[in-house]
Scaffold this motif. Sequence first.
Motif, PDB file in Angstrom:
ATOM      1  N   ASP A  30      15.971  -7.173  36.768  1.00  0.00           N
ATOM      2  CA  ASP A  30      14.831  -7.732  36.042  1.00  0.00           C
ATOM      3  C   ASP A  30      14.860  -7.285  34.579  1.00  0.00           C
ATOM      4  N   TYR A  31      15.341  -6.077  34.356  1.00  0.00           N
ATOM      5  CA  TYR A  31      15.448  -5.519  33.009  1.00  0.00           C
ATOM      6  C   TYR A  31      16.805  -4.860  32.852  1.00  0.00           C
ATOM      7  N   ILE A  32      17.412  -5.059  31.690  1.00  0.00           N
ATOM      8  CA  ILE A  32      18.632  -4.349  31.330  1.00  0.00           C
ATOM      9  C   ILE A  32      18.412  -3.786  29.929  1.00  0.00           C
ATOM     10  N   ILE A  33      18.507  -2.468  29.816  1.00  0.00           N
ATOM     11  CA  ILE A  33      18.270  -1.822  28.534  1.00  0.00           C
ATOM     12  C   ILE A  33      19.445  -0.890  28.242  1.00  0.00           C
ATOM     13  N   LEU A  34      20.053  -1.069  27.088  1.00  0.00           N
ATOM     14  CA  LEU A  34      21.105  -0.181  26.600  1.00  0.00           C
ATOM     15  C   LEU A  34      20.529   0.540  25.396  1.00  0.00           C
ATOM     16  N   ARG A  35      20.451   1.860  25.473  1.00  0.00           N
ATOM     17  CA  ARG A  35      19.810   2.643  24.406  1.00  0.00           C
ATOM     18  C   ARG A  35      20.698   3.812  24.026  1.00  0.00           C
ATOM     19  N   HIS A  72      10.591  -2.808  40.069  1.00  0.00           N
ATOM     20  CA  HIS A  72      11.499  -3.790  39.473  1.00  0.00           C
ATOM     21  C   HIS A  72      12.929  -3.278  39.601  1.00  0.00           C
ATOM     22  N   ARG A  73      13.868  -4.202  39.500  1.00  0.00           N
ATOM     23  CA  ARG A  73      15.277  -3.798  39.451  1.00  0.00           C
ATOM     24  C   ARG A  73      15.630  -3.617  37.979  1.00  0.00           C
ATOM     25  N   CYS A  74      15.793  -2.363  37.571  1.00  0.00           N
ATOM     26  CA  CYS A  74      16.057  -2.022  36.178  1.00  0.00           C
ATOM     27  C   CYS A  74      17.442  -1.396  36.061  1.00  0.00           C
ATOM     28  N   LEU A  75      18.144  -1.756  35.018  1.00  0.00           N
ATOM     29  CA  LEU A  75      19.385  -1.094  34.656  1.00  0.00           C
ATOM     30  C   LEU A  75      19.156  -0.493  33.277  1.00  0.00           C
ATOM     31  N   VAL A  76      19.159   0.835  33.201  1.00  0.00           N
ATOM     32  CA  VAL A  76      18.972   1.527  31.933  1.00  0.00           C
ATOM     33  C   VAL A  76      20.247   2.320  31.669  1.00  0.00           C
ATOM     34  N   ASN A 157      26.316   1.159  18.870  1.00  0.00           N
ATOM     35  CA  ASN A 157      25.783   2.430  18.398  1.00  0.00           C
ATOM     36  C   ASN A 157      24.387   2.241  17.837  1.00  0.00           C
ATOM     37  N   SER A 158      23.496   3.138  18.194  1.00  0.00           N
ATOM     38  CA  SER A 158      22.145   3.222  17.631  1.00  0.00           C
ATOM     39  C   SER A 158      21.354   1.928  17.749  1.00  0.00           C
ATOM     40  N   VAL A 159      21.547   1.207  18.813  1.00  0.00           N
ATOM     41  CA  VAL A 159      20.763  -0.002  19.012  1.00  0.00           C
ATOM     42  C   VAL A 159      20.260  -0.046  20.446  1.00  0.00           C
ATOM     43  N   THR A 160      19.234  -0.823  20.641  1.00  0.00           N
ATOM     44  CA  THR A 160      18.748  -1.081  21.981  1.00  0.00           C
ATOM     45  C   THR A 160      19.041  -2.532  22.283  1.00  0.00           C
ATOM     46  N   VAL A 161      19.774  -2.774  23.339  1.00  0.00           N
ATOM     47  CA  VAL A 161      20.036  -4.132  23.793  1.00  0.00           C
ATOM     48  C   VAL A 161      19.131  -4.361  24.980  1.00  0.00           C
ATOM     49  N   GLU A 162      18.393  -5.415  24.950  1.00  0.00           N
ATOM     50  CA  GLU A 162      17.412  -5.654  25.994  1.00  0.00           C
ATOM     51  C   GLU A 162      17.624  -7.043  26.573  1.00  0.00           C
ATOM     52  N   VAL A 163      17.736  -7.116  27.886  1.00  0.00           N
ATOM     53  CA  VAL A 163      17.833  -8.391  28.577  1.00  0.00           C
ATOM     54  C   VAL A 163      16.739  -8.414  29.614  1.00  0.00           C
ATOM     55  N   THR A 164      15.847  -9.359  29.545  1.00  0.00           N
ATOM     56  CA  THR A 164      14.768  -9.469  30.513  1.00  0.00           C
ATOM     57  C   THR A 164      14.877 -10.804  31.217  1.00  0.00           C
TER      58      THR A 164
END
Length: 167
Positions: A30-35, A72-76, A157-164
Amino acid sequence: PPLTTIYGLTEISKSAIPLPLIQQTQTEFDYIILRSLSNTPTLSTLQTELKQVFSRSQPTPLPTILDYFRSHRCLVILDDVHNIFSSGQIAGEYLAEYKDYGKFVKQIATSSHQSRLILISWDKQRDITNVEGEHRRTRTLPHIGLGDKACHISTVNSVTVEVTRTD
């Protein structure tokens, strides 16, 4: 597994490993966050940022990150975790002001939920070894590099990638 750690020497394309995973599993989460932790946020700051992303699609915000991981199904994916480790000390030892990350990671690794946390670092967190022994659902992957293939893989680097997912 709910927790995966990828670690290895600097400049060996560890950060590129999750990118194909993100593309291949977009519909499973449901959420994918790369931080990146390159700017060394406190755990409180990181949790606030994650909650802001999670709560965008929810009328009532949940109290904790673990609550979101359960509902939720989250990938962090947290990259550059080594930035919150002390240098010149035992490898994988948190700086004093970041020790709460160790408790947070252990909580994610040992709790029942449907999400995943991937940590990318130069060093393996010291407390992960204990969690691995107690819980078979935790994996550590030492990474030795991609060799010549790494030249055409770009890192984040130094970014947040967000997929919802919106369905």
